[in-house]
Design an enzyme around this catalytic site. Structure first.
Site, PDB file in Angstrom:
ATOM      1  N   CYS A   1      27.903  36.064  10.625  1.00 38.48           N
ATOM      2  CA  CYS A   1      27.040  35.675   9.393  1.00 38.48           C
ATOM      3  C   CYS A   1      27.196  33.873   9.709  1.00 38.48           C
ATOM      4  CB  CYS A   1      27.646  36.302   8.137  1.00 38.48           C
ATOM      5  SG  CYS A   1      29.403  36.034   7.821  1.00 38.48           S
TER       6      CYS A   1
HETATM    7  N1  LIG Z   1      30.070  41.798   5.763  1.00 32.59           N
HETATM    8  C1  LIG Z   1      29.369  40.669   6.392  1.00 32.59           C
HETATM    9  O1  LIG Z   1      28.981  39.843   5.718  1.00 32.59           O
HETATM   10  C2  LIG Z   1      29.164  40.694   7.664  1.00 32.59           C
HETATM   11  C3  LIG Z   1      29.796  41.821   8.621  1.00 32.59           C
HETATM   12  N2  LIG Z   1      29.707  41.814   9.850  1.00 32.59           N
HETATM   13  C4  LIG Z   1      30.433  42.973  10.768  1.00 32.59           C
HETATM   14  O2  LIG Z   1      29.636  44.001  10.672  1.00 32.59           O
HETATM   15  C5  LIG Z   1      30.566  44.959  10.511  1.00 32.59           C
HETATM   16  C6  LIG Z   1      30.755  45.822   9.380  1.00 32.59           C
HETATM   17  O3  LIG Z   1      30.941  44.966   8.343  1.00 32.59           O
HETATM   18  P1  LIG Z   1      30.999  45.467   6.770  1.00 32.59           P
HETATM   19  O4  LIG Z   1      29.849  46.149   6.474  1.00 32.59           O
HETATM   20  O5  LIG Z   1      31.285  44.172   6.063  1.00 32.59           O
HETATM   21  O6  LIG Z   1      32.403  46.442   6.666  1.00 32.59           O
HETATM   22  P2  LIG Z   1      32.974  47.417   5.803  1.00 32.59           P
HETATM   23  O7  LIG Z   1      34.343  47.404   5.501  1.00 32.59           O
HETATM   24  O8  LIG Z   1      32.308  47.265   4.445  1.00 32.59           O
HETATM   25  O9  LIG Z   1      32.380  49.037   6.506  1.00 32.59           O
HETATM   26  C7  LIG Z   1      32.863  49.303   7.595  1.00 32.59           C
HETATM   27  C8  LIG Z   1      32.345  50.724   7.905  1.00 32.59           C
HETATM   28  O10 LIG Z   1      32.782  51.324   9.084  1.00 32.59           O
HETATM   29  C9  LIG Z   1      33.419  52.618   8.784  1.00 32.59           C
HETATM   30  N3  LIG Z   1      34.491  52.889   9.804  1.00 32.59           N
HETATM   31  C10 LIG Z   1      35.585  52.498   9.802  1.00 32.59           C
HETATM   32  N4  LIG Z   1      36.362  52.884  10.962  1.00 32.59           N
HETATM   33  C11 LIG Z   1      35.312  53.756  11.551  1.00 32.59           C
HETATM   34  C12 LIG Z   1      35.524  54.408  12.870  1.00 32.59           C
HETATM   35  N5  LIG Z   1      36.537  54.528  13.544  1.00 32.59           N
HETATM   36  N6  LIG Z   1      34.181  55.119  13.320  1.00 32.59           N
HETATM   37  C13 LIG Z   1      33.132  55.223  12.578  1.00 32.59           C
HETATM   38  N7  LIG Z   1      33.252  54.357  11.260  1.00 32.59           N
HETATM   39  C14 LIG Z   1      34.008  53.598  10.819  1.00 32.59           C
HETATM   40  C15 LIG Z   1      33.636  52.355   7.381  1.00 32.59           C
HETATM   41  O11 LIG Z   1      34.006  53.832   6.737  1.00 32.59           O
HETATM   42  P3  LIG Z   1      35.400  54.379   6.607  1.00 32.59           P
HETATM   43  O12 LIG Z   1      36.432  53.371   6.628  1.00 32.59           O
HETATM   44  O13 LIG Z   1      35.324  55.350   5.389  1.00 32.59           O
HETATM   45  O14 LIG Z   1      35.429  55.275   7.858  1.00 32.59           O
HETATM   46  C16 LIG Z   1      32.583  51.764   6.944  1.00 32.59           C
HETATM   47  O15 LIG Z   1      31.477  52.718   6.402  1.00 32.59           O
HETATM   48  C17 LIG Z   1      31.897  44.293  10.957  1.00 32.59           C
HETATM   49  O16 LIG Z   1      32.344  44.367  12.387  1.00 32.59           O
HETATM   50  C18 LIG Z   1      31.706  42.887  10.456  1.00 32.59           C
HETATM   51  O17 LIG Z   1      32.691  41.965  11.243  1.00 32.59           O
HETATM   52  C19 LIG Z   1      28.722  40.803  10.550  1.00 32.59           C
HETATM   53  C20 LIG Z   1      28.120  39.751  10.070  1.00 32.59           C
HETATM   54  C21 LIG Z   1      28.348  39.926   8.453  1.00 32.59           C
HETATM   55  C1  LIG Z   2      34.129  35.977   3.690  1.00 29.34           C
HETATM   56  C2  LIG Z   2      34.812  36.736   5.074  1.00 29.34           C
HETATM   57  O1  LIG Z   2      35.800  36.836   4.881  1.00 29.34           O
HETATM   58  N1  LIG Z   2      33.790  36.456   5.989  1.00 29.34           N
HETATM   59  C3  LIG Z   2      34.306  36.908   7.065  1.00 29.34           C
HETATM   60  C4  LIG Z   2      33.047  36.845   8.264  1.00 29.34           C
HETATM   61  C5  LIG Z   2      32.163  37.977   8.297  1.00 29.34           C
HETATM   62  C6  LIG Z   2      31.381  38.130   9.496  1.00 29.34           C
HETATM   63  O2  LIG Z   2      30.113  37.747   9.771  1.00 29.34           O
HETATM   64  O3  LIG Z   2      31.748  38.579  10.360  1.00 29.34           O
HETATM   65  P1  LIG Z   2      31.993  39.109  11.756  1.00 29.34           P
HETATM   66  O4  LIG Z   2      32.088  38.001  13.025  1.00 29.34           O
HETATM   67  O5  LIG Z   2      33.327  39.760  11.530  1.00 29.34           O
HETATM   68  O6  LIG Z   2      30.947  40.170  12.215  1.00 29.34           O
HETATM   69  C7  LIG Z   2      35.407  36.143   7.735  1.00 29.34           C
HETATM   70  O7  LIG Z   2      35.688  35.048   7.497  1.00 29.34           O
HETATM   71  O8  LIG Z   2      36.137  36.896   8.634  1.00 29.34           O
END
Ligand SMILES: NC(=O)C1=CN([C@@H]2O[C@H](COP(=O)(O)OP(=O)(O)OC[C@H]3O[C@@H](n4cnc5c(N)ncnc54)[C@H](OP(=O)(O)O)[C@@H]3O)[C@@H](O)[C@H]2O)C=CC1
Ligand SMILES: CC(=O)N[C@@H](CCC(=O)OP(=O)(O)O)C(=O)O
Length: 334
Positions: free
Chosen positions: A154
């Site tokens: 992000c």
């Molecule tokens: N949040 C953000 O702003 C951003 C996030 N990302 C990346 O996107 C990804 C998801 O982030 P985010 O949505 O915030 O994370 P969340 O923690 O909100 O969601 C993670 C999801 O993965 C599931 N999960 C966990 N372990 C497993 C597994 N072994 N197999 C299948 N599913 C699994 C969880 O469900 P459960 O634990 O119930 O199984 C849940 O549905 C991460 O890699 C994050 O770094 C990238 C950019 C921005």
């Molecule tokens: C506020 C906050 O905690 N933000 C996350 C970044 C989320 C994101 O973009 O993450 P990935 O590179 O993990 O996909 C962090 O700093 O780790």
């Protein structure tokens, strides 16, 4: 129709993917998955995220064996933690699926980066080599050919969209590294509860100074060193990046305007302001990155705003899907 699986569908990024893909005319959501041990397995996605009631009522299936889905889906979105994506992506790729990974597991083609910044040893050098970095506005041709698209982080999305046009046009002074100060809403840390992210703990605070894993990601893809300081803010979603740079002698406002115009004139999801700078309210809930700037002599401040869960994650992943399969780039996004 392309059949698709969203892994990590109950998470913050996963639910946004489900929302976009459900209204996509060329996509059929075949299944939504969570971990094998998930307490949410068996629940409907709309039980956890009521905004989807009556729209996406599919159940969350526990993922224990990739083979269950491999033959049935064309496209897989991994909205899972880095280590989980690292293990799952090669299995779906081996089954011939096109994989869009929202984690950091395949973003930087350097195995040592993973032991240093992510705390695990990367086991899939061949896929690190083949993965295409999905910074959509800059990687169009490579995305079209890719089987594995590593959707950028992000913070790196906002920072690179702001800086890349200036670097490509040779406008920045090499003597001063761009200084990126960015504040994220708490959803950036995912849905899982932690003490740091709990309501009474969150304030406004920098973290990960000089050590955040997004700094080397930004540097690897921009090709220049940067200073990067993320901040956690007490709001749910959005990232505002304020980036201070020094310009080459003689660079004018018109040069900067031209650089942004050349980069984004035909890119509908990056909006460059003619005057003023963006605020988060212009982008939260929307798939845009908005960019504005202010200039005094050789000092430039660029401001970029995006929704961390959308342009910083899910909508950029769907934008990459649209590019990969030749659909209109903004299909189902705006
Ligand atoms: N949040 C953000 O702003 C951003 C996030 N990302 C990346 O996107 C990804 C998801 O982030 P985010 O949505 O915030 O994370 P969340 O923690 O909100 O969601 C993670 C999801 O993965 C599931 N999960 C966990 N372990 C497993 C597994 N072994 N197999 C299948 N599913 C699994 C969880 O469900 P459960 O634990 O119930 O199984 C849940 O549905 C991460 O890699 C994050 O770094 C990238 C950019 C921005
Ligand atoms: C506020 C906050 O905690 N933000 C996350 C970044 C989320 C994101 O973009 O993450 P990935 O590179 O993990 O996909 C962090 O700093 O780790």
């Amino acid at each position: 129709m392309l059949n698709t699986l969203i892994v990590g569908a109950s998470g913050y990024a996963g639910v946004e993917l489900a929302t976009f893909l459900n209204r996509h005319p060329h996509m059929n959501i075949t299944a939504l998955a969570v971990s094998a041990q998930s307490p949410d397995a068996g629940k409907r996605l709309s039980e956890l995220h009521p905004q989807l009631k009556g729209t996406v009522d599919l159940p969350l299936e526990p993922l224990s064996d990739v083979a269950v889905y491999a033959g049935k889906v064309d496209v897989v979105f991994l909205a899972t933690a880095h280590e989980v994506s690292h293990d799952l992506a090669p299995q779906f790729l081996a089954a011939g699926c096109v994989v869009f990974d929202l984690s950091g597991a395949f973003r930087v083609n350097d195995q040592a980066f993973y032991s240093r910044c992510y705390g695990f040893n990367h086991q899939h050098a061949e896929w690190l080599e083949k993965a295409v970095y999905g910074l959509a506005e800059w990687q169009h041709d490579a995305i079209k050919e890719a089987q594995l698209i590593a959707v950028p982080g992000c913070y790196p999305t906002a920072a690179q969209l702001a800086l890349k046009p200036l670097i490509e046009a040779g406008l920045l002074h090499e003597a001063q590294w761009p200084v990126i100060n960015a504040t994220s809403g708490v959803s950036g840390a995912g849905r899982k509860a932690t003490m740091n992210n709990s309501f009474c703990e969150v304030s406004l605070q920098p973290y990960g100074m000089f050590t955040h894993r997004h700094r080397p990601e930004i540097e690897a893809h921009l090709g220049v060193p940067v200073v990067f300081t993320p901040h956690l803010g007490s709001f749910p979603r959005g990232i505002l990046a304020t980036i201070t740079c020094r310009l080459q002698p003689g660079v004018s406002r018109e040069d900067i305007t031209e650089a942004f115009h050349n980069a984004y004139q035909d890119k509908p999801l990056v909006r460059v302001y003619e005057q003023g700078v963006p605020a988060l309210k212009a982008v939260v809930g929307l798939p845009f990155c908005d960019i504005g700037f202010a200039l005094e002599d050789e000092h430039l401040i660029v401001v970029a705003a995006e929704d961390n869960l959308l342009k910083g994650a899910a909508s950029q992943a769907v934008q990459c899907l649209n590019i990969r399969f030749g659909f209109p780039e903004t299909q189902s996004l705006i």
